[in-house]
Motif scaffolding. Structure first.
Motif, PDB file in Angstrom:
ATOM      1  N   GLU A 194      34.264  17.770 -33.300  1.00  2.00           N
ATOM      2  CA  GLU A 194      33.560  16.647 -33.101  1.00  2.00           C
ATOM      3  C   GLU A 194      34.060  15.351 -33.663  1.00  2.00           C
ATOM      4  OE1 GLU A 194      29.140  14.721 -32.273  1.00  2.00           O
ATOM      5  OE2 GLU A 194      29.408  16.947 -32.704  1.00  2.00           O
ATOM      6  N   GLN A 195      34.022  15.587 -35.062  1.00  5.18           N
ATOM      7  CA  GLN A 195      34.663  14.467 -35.984  1.00  5.18           C
ATOM      8  C   GLN A 195      36.070  14.273 -35.572  1.00  5.18           C
ATOM      9  OE1 GLN A 195      33.450  16.536 -39.538  1.00  5.18           O
ATOM     10  NE2 GLN A 195      32.219  14.885 -40.075  1.00  5.18           N
ATOM     11  N   PHE A 196      36.817  15.254 -35.410  1.00  7.35           N
ATOM     12  CA  PHE A 196      38.247  15.028 -35.120  1.00  7.35           C
ATOM     13  C   PHE A 196      38.718  14.281 -33.902  1.00  7.35           C
ATOM     14  CE2 PHE A 196      42.011  16.419 -33.130  1.00  7.35           C
ATOM     15  CZ  PHE A 196      43.302  16.187 -34.278  1.00  7.35           C
ATOM     16  N   ASN A 197      37.822  14.709 -32.767  1.00  8.90           N
ATOM     17  CA  ASN A 197      37.732  13.974 -31.414  1.00  8.90           C
ATOM     18  C   ASN A 197      37.377  12.543 -31.628  1.00  8.90           C
ATOM     19  OD1 ASN A 197      39.147  16.201 -30.263  1.00  8.90           O
ATOM     20  ND2 ASN A 197      37.139  16.962 -29.607  1.00  8.90           N
ATOM     21  N   SER A 198      36.528  12.093 -32.274  1.00  8.64           N
ATOM     22  CA  SER A 198      36.031  10.763 -32.617  1.00  8.64           C
ATOM     23  C   SER A 198      36.925   9.700 -33.346  1.00  8.64           C
ATOM     24  CB  SER A 198      34.642  10.876 -33.035  1.00  8.64           C
ATOM     25  OG  SER A 198      34.804  11.137 -34.628  1.00  8.64           O
ATOM     26  N   ARG A 199      37.792  10.546 -34.038  1.00  6.63           N
ATOM     27  CA  ARG A 199      39.132   9.585 -34.721  1.00  6.63           C
ATOM     28  C   ARG A 199      39.867   8.749 -33.920  1.00  6.63           C
ATOM     29  NH1 ARG A 199      38.604  10.393 -40.096  1.00  6.63           N
ATOM     30  NH2 ARG A 199      39.603   8.324 -40.353  1.00  6.63           N
ATOM     31  N   ARG A 200      40.271   7.455 -34.313  1.00 12.70           N
ATOM     32  CA  ARG A 200      41.244   6.574 -33.623  1.00 12.70           C
ATOM     33  C   ARG A 200      42.545   7.090 -33.777  1.00 12.70           C
ATOM     34  NH1 ARG A 200      42.075   0.185 -34.913  1.00 12.70           N
ATOM     35  NH2 ARG A 200      41.942   1.404 -37.063  1.00 12.70           N
ATOM     36  N   PRO A 201      43.044   7.530 -32.707  1.00 11.17           N
ATOM     37  CA  PRO A 201      44.564   7.870 -32.652  1.00 11.17           C
ATOM     38  C   PRO A 201      45.535   7.118 -33.386  1.00 11.17           C
ATOM     39  CG  PRO A 201      43.847   7.191 -30.356  1.00 11.17           C
ATOM     40  CD  PRO A 201      42.596   7.303 -31.270  1.00 11.17           C
ATOM     41  N   VAL A 202      46.671   7.524 -33.688  1.00 11.74           N
ATOM     42  CA  VAL A 202      47.539   6.703 -34.518  1.00 11.74           C
ATOM     43  C   VAL A 202      48.681   6.947 -33.707  1.00 11.74           C
ATOM     44  CG1 VAL A 202      49.079   6.627 -36.568  1.00 11.74           C
ATOM     45  CG2 VAL A 202      46.552   7.145 -36.816  1.00 11.74           C
ATOM     46  N   ILE A 203      49.742   5.955 -33.351  1.00  9.87           N
ATOM     47  CA  ILE A 203      50.898   5.806 -32.940  1.00  9.87           C
ATOM     48  C   ILE A 203      51.735   5.295 -34.031  1.00  9.87           C
ATOM     49  CG2 ILE A 203      52.554   4.987 -31.116  1.00  9.87           C
ATOM     50  CD1 ILE A 203      50.090   4.753 -29.252  1.00  9.87           C
ATOM     51  N   ALA A 204      52.917   5.966 -34.379  1.00 11.93           N
ATOM     52  CA  ALA A 204      53.692   5.313 -35.498  1.00 11.93           C
ATOM     53  C   ALA A 204      55.183   5.524 -35.109  1.00 11.93           C
ATOM     54  CB  ALA A 204      53.470   6.232 -36.835  1.00 11.93           C
ATOM     55  N   THR A 210      63.722  16.661 -32.373  1.00 15.17           N
ATOM     56  CA  THR A 210      62.276  16.874 -32.977  1.00 15.17           C
ATOM     57  C   THR A 210      61.454  15.947 -32.072  1.00 15.17           C
ATOM     58  OG1 THR A 210      63.282  17.257 -35.049  1.00 15.17           O
ATOM     59  CG2 THR A 210      61.068  16.601 -35.085  1.00 15.17           C
ATOM     60  N   LEU A 211      60.299  16.697 -31.790  1.00 10.14           N
ATOM     61  CA  LEU A 211      58.973  15.990 -31.163  1.00 10.14           C
ATOM     62  C   LEU A 211      58.051  15.606 -32.081  1.00 10.14           C
ATOM     63  CD1 LEU A 211      58.749  17.938 -27.768  1.00 10.14           C
ATOM     64  CD2 LEU A 211      60.056  15.792 -28.102  1.00 10.14           C
ATOM     65  N   LEU A 212      57.772  14.320 -32.142  1.00 14.44           N
ATOM     66  CA  LEU A 212      56.657  14.185 -33.322  1.00 14.44           C
ATOM     67  C   LEU A 212      55.325  13.940 -32.678  1.00 14.44           C
ATOM     68  CD1 LEU A 212      56.630  12.815 -36.014  1.00 14.44           C
ATOM     69  CD2 LEU A 212      56.933  10.619 -35.164  1.00 14.44           C
ATOM     70  N   VAL A 213      54.499  14.921 -33.057  1.00 14.74           N
ATOM     71  CA  VAL A 213      53.220  14.896 -32.589  1.00 14.74           C
ATOM     72  C   VAL A 213      52.132  14.243 -33.789  1.00 14.74           C
ATOM     73  CG1 VAL A 213      51.379  16.388 -31.778  1.00 14.74           C
ATOM     74  CG2 VAL A 213      53.762  16.735 -31.237  1.00 14.74           C
ATOM     75  N   ALA A 214      51.607  13.300 -33.656  1.00 19.48           N
ATOM     76  CA  ALA A 214      50.644  12.741 -34.351  1.00 19.48           C
ATOM     77  C   ALA A 214      49.270  13.430 -34.441  1.00 19.48           C
ATOM     78  CB  ALA A 214      50.327  11.216 -34.159  1.00 19.48           C
ATOM     79  N   VAL A 215      49.050  14.008 -35.529  1.00 26.04           N
ATOM     80  CA  VAL A 215      47.729  14.698 -35.793  1.00 26.04           C
ATOM     81  C   VAL A 215      46.826  13.951 -36.727  1.00 26.04           C
ATOM     82  CG1 VAL A 215      46.547  17.035 -36.319  1.00 26.04           C
ATOM     83  CG2 VAL A 215      48.714  16.826 -35.422  1.00 26.04           C
ATOM     84  N   TRP A 216      45.612  13.587 -36.213  1.00 28.02           N
ATOM     85  CA  TRP A 216      44.852  12.666 -36.942  1.00 28.02           C
ATOM     86  C   TRP A 216      43.847  13.387 -37.994  1.00 28.02           C
ATOM     87  CZ3 TRP A 216      44.495   7.232 -37.734  1.00 28.02           C
ATOM     88  CH2 TRP A 216      43.383   6.812 -38.089  1.00 28.02           C
ATOM     89  N   LEU A 217      44.164  13.628 -39.276  1.00 27.03           N
ATOM     90  CA  LEU A 217      43.493  14.533 -40.162  1.00 27.03           C
ATOM     91  C   LEU A 217      43.259  13.782 -41.386  1.00 27.03           C
ATOM     92  CD1 LEU A 217      45.367  17.738 -39.933  1.00 27.03           C
ATOM     93  CD2 LEU A 217      43.231  17.314 -38.882  1.00 27.03           C
ATOM     94  N   CYS A 218      42.231  14.037 -42.188  1.00 29.01           N
ATOM     95  CA  CYS A 218      41.908  13.586 -43.445  1.00 29.01           C
ATOM     96  C   CYS A 218      41.869  14.639 -44.597  1.00 29.01           C
ATOM     97  CB  CYS A 218      40.369  12.811 -43.514  1.00 29.01           C
ATOM     98  SG  CYS A 218      40.143  11.477 -42.517  1.00 29.01           S
ATOM     99  N   VAL A 219      42.462  16.054 -44.365  1.00 25.00           N
ATOM    100  CA  VAL A 219      42.690  16.920 -45.164  1.00 25.00           C
ATOM    101  C   VAL A 219      43.782  17.566 -45.141  1.00 25.00           C
ATOM    102  CG1 VAL A 219      39.838  17.174 -45.364  1.00 25.00           C
ATOM    103  CG2 VAL A 219      41.384  18.454 -43.523  1.00 25.00           C
TER     104      VAL A 219
END
Length: 206
Positions: free
Chosen positions: A46-56, A15-24
């Motif tokens: 534009e809002q999506f690309n401006s969010r800070r990425p997450v590494i977990a 399984t590859l883990l791809v972090a997707v930064w979403l609020c919905v």
């Protein structure tokens, strides 16, 4: 709420883990948080690309001892402070329950957040071995991971179970959720990736 998508590959069968930064959850959905009463809406590109990425990093059932966990946490703290800019990326570690207190202590001031790998679907009572959302939040834990593929397949957690846990987590001020969704190998081979992920998101957040 953030989403981690688990995608199979024929090359590794891991399984590859791809972090997707979403609020919905998904287009057409809105999630009301009991904490603030606000409604999360779908993000523009534009809002999506401006969010800070997450590494977990999920530690799963590792390491074997507290001393090993402490050594790893020391390394994480030193490397992150000296070589990373916390303002550019959010880093979260998910140790086993017994190492949460140590992680919170060792990573204080580093900018690394601490999360729990799951929580109980009950809040209190005669439920031996369970850990509630309020208990972990009272420790200072900022994140909870829900719906991991191993919880679904090895412990038979259903979308309904995950949705129940998610609602309990949202009732805790300051506690964020990472919702994991993804297909099994058989579902991947049957080209069901999109429909499985869509269904898990919808059921998890309804």
């Amino acid at each position: 709420i953030f989403f981690f998508f688990f995608i199979r590959t024929m090359l590794t069968l891991h399984t590859l883990l791809v972090a997707v930064w979403l609020c919905v959850c998904a287009e057409g959905f809105a999630l009301r948080s009991p904490r603030s009463g606000s409604v999360a809406t779908f993000l523009s590109a534009e809002q999506f690309n401006s969010r800070r990425p997450v590494i977990a990093g999920n530690w799963k059932l590792n390491p074997e001892s507290l001393s090993e966990a402490s050594n790893l946490l020391k390394l994480l703290h030193a490397n992150f402070v000296n070589h990373r800019d916390p303002s550019q990326v959010e880093v979260i570690v998910f140790p086993p329950f017994l190492f949460l207190a140590e992680a919170l202590k060792m990573l204080e001031g580093s900018g690394i957040k601490v999360g729990a790998q799951t929580v109980s679907s009950v809040t209190s009572g005669a439920f031996t071995g369970e850990v509630s959302a309020s208990q972990i939040r009272s420790m200072g834990v900022d994140y909870v991971m829900l719906g991991h593929s191993e919880r679904r397949t090895l412990f038979d957690e259903t979308d309904a179970d995950i949705q129940e846990k998610l609602q309990l987590c949202l009732q805790q001020p300051g506690l964020s959720v990472i919702l994991c969704v993804g297909e099994t190998e058989d579902e991947y081979e049957s080209e069901l990736l999109n429909s499985v992920c869509d269904l898990q998101v919808r059921k998890g957040l309804r």
